[in-house]
Design a protein around this motif. Structure first.
Motif, PDB file in Angstrom:
ATOM      1  N   GLY A  42     108.809 -10.693 -10.173  1.00 55.79           N
ATOM      2  CA  GLY A  42     107.935 -11.729  -9.664  1.00 55.79           C
ATOM      3  C   GLY A  42     106.747 -12.092 -10.831  1.00 55.79           C
ATOM      4  O   GLY A  42     106.373 -10.912 -11.227  1.00 55.79           O
ATOM      5  N   ILE A  43     106.567 -13.135 -10.965  1.00 57.18           N
ATOM      6  CA  ILE A  43     105.369 -13.675 -11.903  1.00 57.18           C
ATOM      7  C   ILE A  43     104.233 -13.849 -11.102  1.00 57.18           C
ATOM      8  O   ILE A  43     104.172 -15.173 -10.634  1.00 57.18           O
ATOM      9  N   PRO A  44     102.990 -13.380 -11.433  1.00 61.60           N
ATOM     10  CA  PRO A  44     101.886 -13.650 -10.330  1.00 61.60           C
ATOM     11  C   PRO A  44     101.133 -14.975 -11.058  1.00 61.60           C
ATOM     12  O   PRO A  44     101.428 -15.270 -12.239  1.00 61.60           O
ATOM     13  N   ASP A  45     100.336 -15.549 -10.254  1.00 67.54           N
ATOM     14  CA  ASP A  45      99.472 -16.548 -11.029  1.00 67.54           C
ATOM     15  C   ASP A  45     100.168 -17.667 -11.681  1.00 67.54           C
ATOM     16  O   ASP A  45      99.278 -18.282 -12.425  1.00 67.54           O
ATOM     17  N   THR A  46     101.045 -18.145 -11.043  1.00 64.87           N
ATOM     18  CA  THR A  46     102.040 -19.188 -11.761  1.00 64.87           C
ATOM     19  C   THR A  46     101.314 -20.550 -10.969  1.00 64.87           C
ATOM     20  O   THR A  46     101.211 -20.595  -9.632  1.00 64.87           O
ATOM     21  N   LYS A  47     101.040 -21.638 -11.519  1.00 60.30           N
ATOM     22  CA  LYS A  47     100.595 -22.610 -10.732  1.00 60.30           C
ATOM     23  C   LYS A  47     101.842 -23.493 -10.426  1.00 60.30           C
ATOM     24  O   LYS A  47     102.562 -24.116 -11.395  1.00 60.30           O
ATOM     25  N   VAL A  48     101.978 -23.876  -9.024  1.00 65.27           N
ATOM     26  CA  VAL A  48     102.815 -24.575  -8.595  1.00 65.27           C
ATOM     27  C   VAL A  48     102.367 -25.921  -8.111  1.00 65.27           C
ATOM     28  O   VAL A  48     101.493 -25.929  -7.278  1.00 65.27           O
ATOM     29  N   ILE A  49     102.876 -27.051  -8.422  1.00 61.72           N
ATOM     30  CA  ILE A  49     102.571 -28.376  -7.920  1.00 61.72           C
ATOM     31  C   ILE A  49     103.671 -28.948  -7.253  1.00 61.72           C
ATOM     32  O   ILE A  49     104.644 -29.221  -7.884  1.00 61.72           O
ATOM     33  N   VAL A  50     103.484 -29.664  -6.008  1.00 65.02           N
ATOM     34  CA  VAL A  50     104.481 -30.391  -5.484  1.00 65.02           C
ATOM     35  C   VAL A  50     103.775 -31.695  -5.444  1.00 65.02           C
ATOM     36  O   VAL A  50     102.661 -32.016  -4.951  1.00 65.02           O
ATOM     37  N   THR A  51     104.491 -32.821  -5.700  1.00 59.82           N
ATOM     38  CA  THR A  51     104.070 -34.291  -5.824  1.00 59.82           C
ATOM     39  C   THR A  51     105.041 -35.047  -4.803  1.00 59.82           C
ATOM     40  O   THR A  51     106.336 -34.748  -4.841  1.00 59.82           O
ATOM     41  N   ASN A  52     104.722 -36.218  -4.456  1.00 60.64           N
ATOM     42  CA  ASN A  52     105.234 -37.206  -4.132  1.00 60.64           C
ATOM     43  C   ASN A  52     104.619 -38.324  -4.165  1.00 60.64           C
ATOM     44  O   ASN A  52     103.722 -38.848  -3.563  1.00 60.64           O
ATOM     45  N   ALA A  53     105.079 -39.331  -5.287  1.00 62.69           N
ATOM     46  CA  ALA A  53     104.362 -40.466  -5.799  1.00 62.69           C
ATOM     47  C   ALA A  53     104.312 -41.426  -4.946  1.00 62.69           C
ATOM     48  O   ALA A  53     103.337 -42.382  -4.635  1.00 62.69           O
ATOM     49  N   LYS A  54     105.369 -41.604  -3.829  1.00 67.13           N
ATOM     50  CA  LYS A  54     105.607 -42.713  -3.293  1.00 67.13           C
ATOM     51  C   LYS A  54     104.584 -42.485  -1.936  1.00 67.13           C
ATOM     52  O   LYS A  54     103.926 -43.434  -1.341  1.00 67.13           O
ATOM     53  N   LYS A  55     104.312 -41.589  -1.568  1.00 67.08           N
ATOM     54  CA  LYS A  55     103.333 -40.812  -0.439  1.00 67.08           C
ATOM     55  C   LYS A  55     101.920 -40.565  -0.924  1.00 67.08           C
ATOM     56  O   LYS A  55     101.096 -40.296  -0.221  1.00 67.08           O
ATOM     57  N   GLY A  56     101.678 -40.514  -2.170  1.00 67.06           N
ATOM     58  CA  GLY A  56     100.562 -40.124  -2.867  1.00 67.06           C
ATOM     59  C   GLY A  56      99.995 -38.962  -2.434  1.00 67.06           C
ATOM     60  O   GLY A  56      98.960 -38.567  -2.582  1.00 67.06           O
ATOM     61  N   ILE A  57     100.959 -37.675  -2.602  1.00 64.68           N
ATOM     62  CA  ILE A  57     100.731 -36.417  -1.899  1.00 64.68           C
ATOM     63  C   ILE A  57     100.787 -35.739  -3.416  1.00 64.68           C
ATOM     64  O   ILE A  57     101.696 -35.883  -4.159  1.00 64.68           O
ATOM     65  N   GLU A  58     100.158 -34.775  -3.488  1.00 71.61           N
ATOM     66  CA  GLU A  58      99.877 -33.740  -4.442  1.00 71.61           C
ATOM     67  C   GLU A  58      99.310 -32.361  -3.952  1.00 71.61           C
ATOM     68  O   GLU A  58      98.232 -32.577  -3.387  1.00 71.61           O
ATOM     69  N   ARG A  59      99.999 -31.418  -4.034  1.00 70.25           N
ATOM     70  CA  ARG A  59      99.475 -30.026  -3.450  1.00 70.25           C
ATOM     71  C   ARG A  59      99.682 -28.955  -4.514  1.00 70.25           C
ATOM     72  O   ARG A  59     100.676 -28.955  -5.112  1.00 70.25           O
ATOM     73  N   THR A  60      98.628 -28.024  -4.713  1.00 71.22           N
ATOM     74  CA  THR A  60      98.587 -27.146  -5.646  1.00 71.22           C
ATOM     75  C   THR A  60      98.708 -25.842  -5.000  1.00 71.22           C
ATOM     76  O   THR A  60      97.700 -25.596  -4.147  1.00 71.22           O
ATOM     77  N   PHE A  61      99.296 -24.844  -5.499  1.00 68.91           N
ATOM     78  CA  PHE A  61      99.291 -23.601  -4.814  1.00 68.91           C
ATOM     79  C   PHE A  61      99.628 -22.517  -6.106  1.00 68.91           C
ATOM     80  O   PHE A  61     100.213 -22.871  -7.192  1.00 68.91           O
ATOM     81  N   MET A  62      98.955 -21.400  -5.834  1.00 66.10           N
ATOM     82  CA  MET A  62      99.168 -20.101  -6.881  1.00 66.10           C
ATOM     83  C   MET A  62     100.053 -18.971  -6.421  1.00 66.10           C
ATOM     84  O   MET A  62      99.989 -18.823  -5.147  1.00 66.10           O
ATOM     85  N   THR A  63     101.148 -18.663  -7.036  1.00 65.30           N
ATOM     86  CA  THR A  63     102.076 -17.502  -6.841  1.00 65.30           C
ATOM     87  C   THR A  63     101.070 -16.096  -6.350  1.00 65.30           C
ATOM     88  O   THR A  63     100.053 -15.906  -7.088  1.00 65.30           O
ATOM     89  N   SER A  64     101.630 -15.559  -5.555  1.00 67.46           N
ATOM     90  CA  SER A  64     101.061 -14.188  -5.288  1.00 67.46           C
ATOM     91  C   SER A  64     101.400 -13.042  -6.079  1.00 67.46           C
ATOM     92  O   SER A  64     102.172 -13.435  -7.142  1.00 67.46           O
ATOM     93  N   ASP A  65     100.837 -11.984  -6.020  1.00 68.72           N
ATOM     94  CA  ASP A  65     101.234 -10.632  -7.135  1.00 68.72           C
ATOM     95  C   ASP A  65     102.788 -10.755  -7.398  1.00 68.72           C
ATOM     96  O   ASP A  65     103.010 -10.228  -8.322  1.00 68.72           O
TER      97      ASP A  65
END
Length: 1017
Positions: A42-65
């Protein structure tokens, strides 16, 4: 030794969307997975971004250790994309993919330090098995909702697409009826649906605690629903306990730009076939259902909205018939003179009265409207705020009974006017307060007000509001009107918190609901019960002064208004632990507690009426294990406990069980002061002693519990095809039964002679007789106890084939066998056994023992690619869809109609059962649930053609047909197998013959159709 990340593992890991429930909360979907290096670490501290342009959604999450991420609380929708970045590694992203409701899209993503950016097209990768899914579910997609045929645009009819696990508590099948034990008031709407689940709308419960399936077409229109998840069993800890599964609905949201729909559905009697029991009657009916929806962006890609309004106007006709062989001739056209053994004058008077209730056309109308508004505000990539509002009104004169044909007289004898008003407000927040956490919080208020008034024009002219039941047939007036049952106010708060760390994703949550029920209902009209036409004729004529030929008389007195407040509390935790890439363990627990009201008064003779038992031990495990044998095969196992909290009907019955504020009396004709037909008691001051019937819960009463064990295997057969096999074992314990305590121990026994079909003695039956009471100041003294059990073993197979635009096909097959000893369900309160206090003799097949059930659905869009412009317009744009169902019928239990005292020297306390106990009147020497109606083979279909209108609009013409082949099937049968008179059991005429072909929504399962036009822009 470190293991290289091979191509096979890469394909296995990249993308899976089989529906993981492990870390989803009600009403949402999720994106989850792990980020690994070339060696699978596993690779920690990876920035994960989920987007949905039609819905105006953007969510950011950092991976665990350990590289794990879980982004939950996502609106179910298409068009999501995933993007990853980490210092020292190449960027990674995907093309658009769908996030289904109640499921998690799973990724195992390999990052490489020295390669160019990686882009993945999810549509080109096999939809591999999911290693965190638990339980059995059926996802109803937006494509299903838009294209499958649904009568009256009722989204709830699509619940039947999934495998039916079945209730562990047979009493549930009667929880949709109005209360009033033994009063014969009939079912409100007569809509007992064994597939009915616990309903959630955007994670909030919308089914009220009294009548979860009342008459309102839908408080939210189908056009406002985005997706539905039908959870059959094994659902996660975030979901509340529910014995028969959960229907989880997600509503539509706004999108960029402006989009909308205008639609109208029309049907009339000319498109329908006659009900098989309607004779020559063809109803004159007409219905229009129209609505409009609009969705868009209100402010700078941050504020989105969706709105819908729908109205329905209908005029219908129902046919009230009486086909009971103990009353009518074979055709059901007239009263059969041979059934009446009274004098000629008495029989003629009774026949004339009953004839006036036969083959009567009952006019009905229906008016409804519903409105829904949802607004979503996205504040950056960490916060989403949602507000929802909904209201509906439904008015149905003469609509309390909605059968197209009633053969038991209930369209006149149990009918009334109904009105239901609902309101709903919800506010919620979904956020990521920390890079590795997600929190979802919501608060809601709802109201469901169901009211009924008597239909005086349906009452007999000479007996008015009096209830009359002859051999199970309603020939008098409907009882229990007017009523408010209930006016339920519900306030709910919930919070769900998720945290990812190492190789685990932990979830915690609490929910609390404050429920305030205002009730106004009393059965004060009085009801006479007769077991034969002869007995009714003797009383009805009035010639024999003072004669009392009825079997029993029932009436209530007191103050009908009452208020009952409860608090439902729940708390849970759940952990999804990825032990290694092929093995996941999901474990958790849920605890629930109901705070119940105390009765305002109590019965001094029975101190148990002081309180209502409130169990404190409704907590249990929800555990699962998932093992992926290879990229295309996964095995799952789970074990779960679920509880059935007090329903509104159960609580209300115990709340008034002391017989003080509302007194329930049961009178037998031999008691001093018993009424003479057709008189009723003017007040509770006039009733004789020894007729009150208190009811209370055993001090050790516990909520019924269901333990479910599931084992399954899912196999991916190709890019678009999967098959899943499930084995389910369900054990219900502590099911509720009614125990009548008011008996002296039996000291006598009787031997009955059993005749064959030719009237010759062929067997005998011996039973003890209950001939005395222990409390002469009371009638029944019912104690609700939790001593019964149930068992259900099932096998299901789910087949899925989804091709992007051309052809989708799904099929679910279920084999099952269910048994119980819970007795006959009495209006959703408890089971009435045939032997007081002993459920063992009633052990046998359950009333929901449906052995075989197959449901298949398809959507086909043929396309001609090489046609010219005009040909393309003609040949393309067609869609054919359908739902086919084949199932065995729900079994019923044979009954004995006992006519009066049977043997001299052995008087019975109650003369409606062979042993004098007044309990379940089944044939005691036969097994339960041996009478099965005909199987059902039904195909519903829709054919539609879409036409472009300019560049932005499209018109779609639709024709729908339900039960295309008009293969009608019985939903009820004549269950009276024997008539007991003078100690002899004679075969009843017409036993086993069908007498109803009911269908939810239209009141019949005969063929019907409708046409529609939808304009989309």
């Amino acid at each position: 030794m470190r293991r290289k990340f091979t191509l096979t593992v890469f394909l296995w890991a990249i993308f899976g969307c089989a529906g993981a429930w492990a870390q989803t909360t009600p009403g949402f979907g999720a994106v989850q997975g792990a980020v690994v290096d070339a060696y699978g670490e596993g690779i920690p501290d990876t920035k994960v971004i989920v987007t949905n342009a039609k819905k105006g959604i953007e969510r950011t999450f950092m991976t665990s250790d350990d590289g794990v991420f879980d982004i939950s609380g996502l609106e179910p929708a298409e068009g999501y994309m995933l993007k990853l970045s980490r210092t020292g590694f190449a960027a990674w992203d995907t093309g658009p993919f769908d996030v289904p409701m109640g499921a998690a899209v799973n990724f195992l993503i390999p990052l490489s330090p020295s390669t160019p950016p990686v882009h993945i097209n999810p549509s080109l990768v096999l939809p591999l098995t999911n290693n965190t899914k638990m339980g059995i579910n059926q996802l109803v997609t937006p494509d299903d909702l838009r294209n499958l045929p649904t009568p009256n645009q009722r989204w709830d009819t699509l619940f039947a697409l999934g495998p039916w696990v079945g209730p562990a508590n047979p009493v549930f099948l009667q929880q949709t009826t109005a209360p009033g034990i033994l009063f014969g008031g009939g079912n409100i709407n007569n809509r007992i649906d064994p597939n009915l689940p616990y309903l959630l709308l955007d994670s909030v419960k919308i089914s009220n605690t009294f009548n979860p399936y009342t008459g309102a077409p839908d408080r939210v229109s189908q056009d406002a629903v985005q997706e539905m998840d039908v959870l059959a069993n094994g659902y996660p800890s975030a979901f509340p306990s529910a014995f028969t599964g959960i229907g989880d609905l997600a509503t539509r949201t706004g999108v960029t730009g402006y989009h909308g729909d205008l639609y109208d559905f029309f049907r009339n009697g000319g498109m329908a076939a006659r009900d098989r029991y309607a004779g020559a009657f063809r109803p004159n009916e007409r219905q229009n259902q129209a609505g409009a929806s609009v969705a868009g962006q209100a402010y700078r890609n941050k504020l989105f909205f969706f709105a819908n309004y729908e109205t329905l106007e209908g005029k219908y006709q129902g046919l009230n018939r009486i086909t009971n062989p103990l009353i009518a001739d074979a055709a059901g056209d007239s009263v059969l003179a041979a059934n009446c053994k009274a004098t000629t004058t008495q029989c003629a008077a009774a026949a004339k009265f009953i004839q006036s209730r036969m083959n009567v056309i009952v006019p009905r109308t229906e008016h409804s409207g519903s409105a829904f508004l949802r607004m979503d505000y996205h504040k950056g990539d960490r916060h989403t705020f949602t507000m929802e509002a909904n209201g509906s009104k439904w008015i149905a004169p003469n609509g309390a009974q909605d059968q197209a044909v009633s053969t038991d007289g209930s369209l006149l004898g149990a009918n009334g006017n109904l009105r239901e008003d609902t309101r709903f407000l919800k506010g919620s927040w979904v956020g990521t307060p920390h890079a590795t956490t997600v929190n979802e919080m919501r608060a809601s208020w709802s109201r469901d007000d169901l009211m009924g008034t008597p239909s005086t024009q349906l009452q007999p002219a000479n007996t008015g509001a009096l209830g009359i039941n002859v051999a199970g047939t309603q020939i008098g007036a409907g009882q229990g009107y007017p009523f408010t049952y209930p006016d339920e106010h519900r306030r709910e708060f919930a919070d769900n918190f998720l945290k990812a760390f190492n190789t685990q994703v932990m979830q915690f949550g609490v929910d609390v609901a404050y429920i305030d029920d205002h009730i106004q209902r009393i059965y004060d009209g009085g009801s006479y019960y007769y077991t034969s036409l002869t007995a009714f004729a003797q009383d009805f004529s009035g010639i024999t002064v003072g004669r009392k030929a009825y079997t029993s008389y029932a009436q209530q007195f007191g103050v009908p208004q009452r208020e009952e407040k409860t608090v439902d509390f729940g708390a849970y935790f759940q952990d999804t632990w990825r032990v290694f890439s092929r093995l996941s363990i999901i474990y958790g627990a849920r605890y629930e507690k109901q705070l119940l009201p105390s009765p305002t008064v109590f019965n001094p003779t029975y101190e148990q009426t002081v309180t209502i038992p409130s169990p404190n031990i409704d907590g249990g495990p929800r555990v699962g294990l998932v093992y992926a044998m290879d990229p295309h095969t996964v095995f799952r196992a789970g074990y779960d406990w679920f509880f059935a909290p007090y329903s509104g009907a159960q609580l209300d019955t115990l709340f008034i069980g002391s017989n003080q504020n509302i007194g329930t009396v049961y009178v037998t004709p031999t008691q001093t002061g018993a009424p003479i037909f057709p008189t009723t008691y003017a007040s509770g001051l006039n009733i004789p002693s020894g007729v009150a019937s208190p009811m209370f819960g055993n001090l050790r009463l516990r909520d019924p519990r269901s333990a479910q064990l599931t084992a399954s295997m899912e196999k991916i057969l190709g890019k678009s095809t999967s098959v899943t096999f499930n084995l389910i074992a369900t054990r219900g314990i502590r099911l509720w039964t009614l125990n009548d305590l008011n008996f002296a121990p039996p000291t006598k026994s009787v031997v009955y002679t059993v005749d064959d079909v030719n009237g010759a003695p062929s067997a005998s039956y011996s039973t003890s007789i209950w001939s005395g009471k222990s409390d002469l100041n009371s009638s029944h003294v019912y104690e609700v106890d939790s001593v019964a059990r149930s068992s259900r073993n099932a096998f299901t197979m789910q087949f899925r084939r989804r091709m992007a635009n051309a052809f989708n096909f799904e099929a679910d097959y279920t084999w099952a066998h269910a048994t119980d000893d819970a007795g006959y369900p009495i209006n959703g309160v408890a089971g009435l056994t045939s032997v007081p206090g002993n459920p063992a003799p009633d052990q046998g097949s359950s009333s929901f023992d449906q052995r075989h059930r197959l449901v298949a659905n398809f959507v086909w869009r043929p396309t001609v690619a090489n046609a010219s412009g005009v040909e393309r317009q003609i040949l393309n744009g067609w869609t054919l869809s359908g739902i086919a169902t084949a199932a065995t019928g729900m079994p019923q239990t044979a009954q004995v109609m006992v006519q009066g005292q049977q043997v001299s020297g052995a008087p019975m306390v109650y003369t409606n059962t062979l042993n004098g106990s007044g309990g379940w009147d089944r044939v005691p020497f036969w097994e339960t649930a041996t009478l099965r109606p005909s199987p059902m083979f039904v195909v519903n279909a829709r054919l539609s053609k879409a036409f472009r209108i300019g560049e932005r609009a499209q018109a779609t013409l639709m024709f729908e047909a339900y039960n295309v082949g008009n293969m009608q099937f019985d939903t009820a049968m004549n269950t009276i197998a024997y008539v007991a008179s003078g100690g002899i059991l004679k075969v009843a005429p017409g036993y086993g013959m069908g007498n109803a072909s009911y269908g939810i929504v239209n009141g019949t399962n005969a063929r019907s159709g409708q046409v529609a036009l939808r304009i989309t822009f």
